[in-house]
Design a protein around this motif. Structure first.
Motif: not given
Length: 149
Positions: A8-20, A35-41, A49-53
């Motif tokens: 399924x697609x993952x849409x992340x809106x208004x995050x400071x970083x883009x999905x890799x 939680x990565x997009x929200x900067x929550x440790x 493992x975050x898609x941002x990572x």
């Protein structure tokens, strides 16, 4: 656990970083991405493992069918997915049996089961090794050894 159920697609809106755009994301990775997009440790025990990572190189899905999910007694159905292959296996007692194996690049709709193809055995073994390493606690609980039927 076929592609139509888990891709399924993952849409992340208004995050400071883009999905890799690289790697794969499992259900734990979706929460890790939020939680990565929200900067929550995350807590140290968190396995996602975050898609941002960059996500993961493979994902594993499992279920025990209808009813409870008693990992010590119920059959456990596993699906291991990489960008190029998908493996489906069932753990009955301590015996792991490969049921299906697909080459996702040549057969994206997963119509040709290659589980019995001798040429696929190295890839199947590699995927089984990933499964056993990633779900070691389940295989240890079931006293499942490296024999594959």
């Amino acid at each position: 656990t076929h592609y139509e159920d888990i891709e399924v697609p993952l849409l992340l809106v208004n995050a400071d970083r883009k999905l890799s755009g690289e790697g794969m994301v499992d259900s734990m990775g979706v929460m890790a991405t939020f939680i990565d997009a929200l900067d929550v440790p995350p807590h140290e025990s968190f396995k996602g493992i975050s898609a941002l990572a960059g996500g993961r190189k493979f994902v594993i899905s499992e279920n025990c069918g209808n009813g409870d999910a008693d990992l010590s007694l119920r059959n456990i159905f596993f699906t291991v997915t990489t960008p190029s292959h998908r493996l489906m296996a069932v753990l009955r007692g301590s015996e792991l049996t490969v049921k299906n194996h697909y080459d996702r690049r040549s057969d994206p709709r997963e119509l040709r089961n290659l589980a019995a193809d001798p040429a696929q055995q190295p890839v199947i073994q590699e995927m089984l090794d990933l499964l056993r390493a990633e779900r070691a606690e389940i295989f240890q609980l079931r006293q499942a050894h490296h024999d594959v039927a």
